[in-house]
Design an enzyme around this catalytic site. Structure first.
Site, PDB file in Angstrom:
ATOM      1  N   TYR A 140      12.614  75.411 -61.586  1.00  0.00           N
ATOM      2  CA  TYR A 140      13.753  75.456 -62.633  1.00  0.00           C
ATOM      3  C   TYR A 140      15.053  75.525 -61.684  1.00  0.00           C
ATOM      4  CZ  TYR A 140      15.743  76.329 -67.290  1.00  0.00           C
ATOM      5  OH  TYR A 140      16.257  76.078 -68.392  1.00  0.00           O
ATOM      6  N   VAL A 174       8.462  86.534 -46.092  1.00  0.00           N
ATOM      7  CA  VAL A 174       9.457  85.970 -46.416  1.00  0.00           C
ATOM      8  C   VAL A 174       9.759  86.766 -48.059  1.00  0.00           C
ATOM      9  CG1 VAL A 174      10.798  84.050 -47.504  1.00  0.00           C
ATOM     10  CG2 VAL A 174       9.021  83.688 -45.709  1.00  0.00           C
ATOM     11  N   LEU A 175      10.825  86.950 -48.263  1.00  0.00           N
ATOM     12  CA  LEU A 175      11.271  87.686 -49.856  1.00  0.00           C
ATOM     13  C   LEU A 175      12.009  86.437 -50.538  1.00  0.00           C
ATOM     14  CD1 LEU A 175      11.851  89.982 -51.760  1.00  0.00           C
ATOM     15  CD2 LEU A 175      14.046  90.273 -50.487  1.00  0.00           C
ATOM     16  N   ASP A 176      11.362  86.494 -51.757  1.00  0.00           N
ATOM     17  CA  ASP A 176      12.087  85.456 -52.742  1.00  0.00           C
ATOM     18  C   ASP A 176      12.726  86.423 -53.864  1.00  0.00           C
ATOM     19  OD1 ASP A 176      12.715  83.583 -54.478  1.00  0.00           O
ATOM     20  OD2 ASP A 176      10.853  82.154 -54.373  1.00  0.00           O
ATOM     21  N   ILE A 177      13.944  86.472 -53.916  1.00  0.00           N
ATOM     22  CA  ILE A 177      14.750  87.028 -54.868  1.00  0.00           C
ATOM     23  C   ILE A 177      14.902  86.159 -56.112  1.00  0.00           C
ATOM     24  CG2 ILE A 177      16.743  88.556 -55.388  1.00  0.00           C
ATOM     25  CD1 ILE A 177      17.213  88.848 -52.537  1.00  0.00           C
ATOM     26  N   GLY A 182       7.345  80.592 -59.003  1.00  0.00           N
ATOM     27  CA  GLY A 182       6.614  80.871 -57.698  1.00  0.00           C
ATOM     28  C   GLY A 182       6.543  79.546 -56.960  1.00  0.00           C
ATOM     29  N   ILE A 201      12.632  89.140 -63.092  1.00  0.00           N
ATOM     30  CA  ILE A 201      12.667  90.011 -64.341  1.00  0.00           C
ATOM     31  C   ILE A 201      12.054  89.581 -65.709  1.00  0.00           C
ATOM     32  CG2 ILE A 201      14.632  91.382 -63.544  1.00  0.00           C
ATOM     33  CD1 ILE A 201      16.451  89.435 -65.287  1.00  0.00           C
ATOM     34  N   CYS A 357      25.780  70.392 -69.327  1.00  0.00           N
ATOM     35  CA  CYS A 357      25.599  70.853 -67.995  1.00  0.00           C
ATOM     36  C   CYS A 357      25.786  69.595 -67.081  1.00  0.00           C
ATOM     37  CB  CYS A 357      24.630  71.594 -67.814  1.00  0.00           C
ATOM     38  SG  CYS A 357      24.647  73.284 -68.555  1.00  0.00           S
TER      39      CYS A 357
END
Length: 387
Positions: A140, A174-177, A182, A201, A357
């Site tokens: 997305y 690896v960190l995905d914020i 996923g 969240i 948009c």
């Protein structure tokens, strides 16, 4: 034109004696848009009062009038592209929205409690709905259309581009914020052999991510980014920074700094605005992304100060136009499946979101940036990736 328009009465008689009507006609004329004209980007007025609502509440009034069926444009995306290219909408600053402007400037609208609103209102709308609109990986965010011809190709190209920019290698953590469903983590694990932790969240996103990718070395957590305090070889954040808010930009960068290995890279993928001194769009804030806030380059620079070295900045905002138009096409094709559940007003709201948009990106009114950051600077220089 939306099939909803067939149920709306014929255009109201133009109130050409109204000063507000004439002001709207003049503004639109600068973009080659006519009221009740014959071009597909011309605005068709179905009821009186649209000009008054637009000038009284800017895009909030214009958007709500569209949702109410008071006006249409066959090519809504091109209507907005032409309108925004005039830059005249920047001069509309209604007194009714003073509270909105002041709240964005002085309040922390993205504190720990309020930050969850966008997950509940937008991202938890329904996994089936997003699966129908997005690509097969449910990505997305903006695709990369450099050589791609389909949405699927564009999203895969974007994910691979990010992996190459981060110089990922097997065994890296690896960190995905803001991991969404996923898509990046799964792609990077399958193609580059990494392990990853992802935070979001959105309960719906985390649940589906775990279901889809349980066979991979991935850890999906329902967690706010401010709670993170672990070390990672690389960090990525794709389309989440728009929800952080200007009063939290520095905090966000401090979290990324403490979680990134000293020799690691951080890729930040975000929509951005051209002006530092502006407030969030009131319609988008109310109906689509509550508490959202697009950063400017200046605001991001302030947040990076003394924390990160900017190794690369890549703007491919024009690609978001193509991505949004592809999502809109998928949305329209899938709409019969969701019509009874969501209703005609939602359809007009969602079309307004996607197409306005798309028009904004086409007009280059907003941008899409990928920043590559390091803590101390890459020795010998960073080799940038594009194709």
């Amino acid at each position: 034109m939306s099939s909803n328009a067939s149920t709306i009465s014929s255009p109201a008689a133009p109130q050409q004696d109204s000063a507000i009507f004439r002001a709207l006609a003049e503004m639109l004329g600068h973009g080659g848009i006519r009221i009740n004209g014959n071009n597909p980007w011309d605005i068709q007025l179905h009821r009186a009062g649209v000009p008054e609502r637009a000038f009284a509440q800017a895009n909030l009034g214009l958007g709500e009038a569209y949702m109410d069926g008071d006006w249409d444009a066959e090519q809504l995306d091109e209507f907005f592209s032409r309108l925004l290219r005039t830059r005249l909408t920047d001069n509309i600053k209604p007194l009714r929205l003073v509270g909105h402007v002041l709240a964005a400037k002085f309040m922390n609208r993205q504190n720990l409690k309020r930050s969850r609103m966008v997950g509940e209102m937008h991202y938890d709308l329904g996994n089936d709905f997003y699966a129908a609109m997005l690509d097969s990986r449910m990505t997305y965010t903006c695709g990369y259309w450099n050589t791609a011809t389909t949405l699927e190709e564009a999203q895969e190209a974007k994910l691979d581009l990010i992996c190459r920019k981060l110089k990922l290698k097997p065994g890296m953590r690896v960190l995905d914020i803001g991991c969404g469903w996923g898509s990046f983590m799964a792609f990077a694990a399958e193609r580059y052999g990494i392990e990853a932790v992802g935070v979001s969240i959105s309960k719906e996103q985390i649940a589906l991510a775990k279901e889809r990718h349980g066979h991979l070395p991935l850890d999906f957590r329902l967690q706010d980014y401010r709670e993170l305090n672990e070390r990672f070889d690389a960090i990525v954040s794709i389309g989440m920074f728009e929800h952080v808010g200007r009063r939290n930009y520095r905090t966000y960068m401090e979290v990324a700094h403490r979680c990134l290995a000293d020799d690691g890279l951080f890729l930040l993928h975000t929509i951005g605005k051209n002006q530092r001194k502006s407030s969030p769009d009131p319609w988008i804030d109310k109906y689509i992304f509550p508490n959202g806030d697009l950063p400017s380059i200046g605001q991001m620079g302030d947040a990076f100060d003394h924390l990160f070295v900017v190794e690369d900045l890549h703007n491919f905002g024009a690609d978001y136009d193509k991505t949004l138009m592809a999502w809109h096409s998928n949305f329209e094709a899938a709409w019969p499946r969701f019509e009874a559940q969501l209703g005609a007003r939602f359809r007009r709201m969602w079309r307004y979101y996607l197409l306005s948009c798309a028009g904004a990106f086409r007009a280059r009114d907003i941008q899409l940036w990928q920043w590559v950051l390091s803590k101390k600077g890459v020795m010998g220089g960073y080799r940038r990736e594009r194709i």
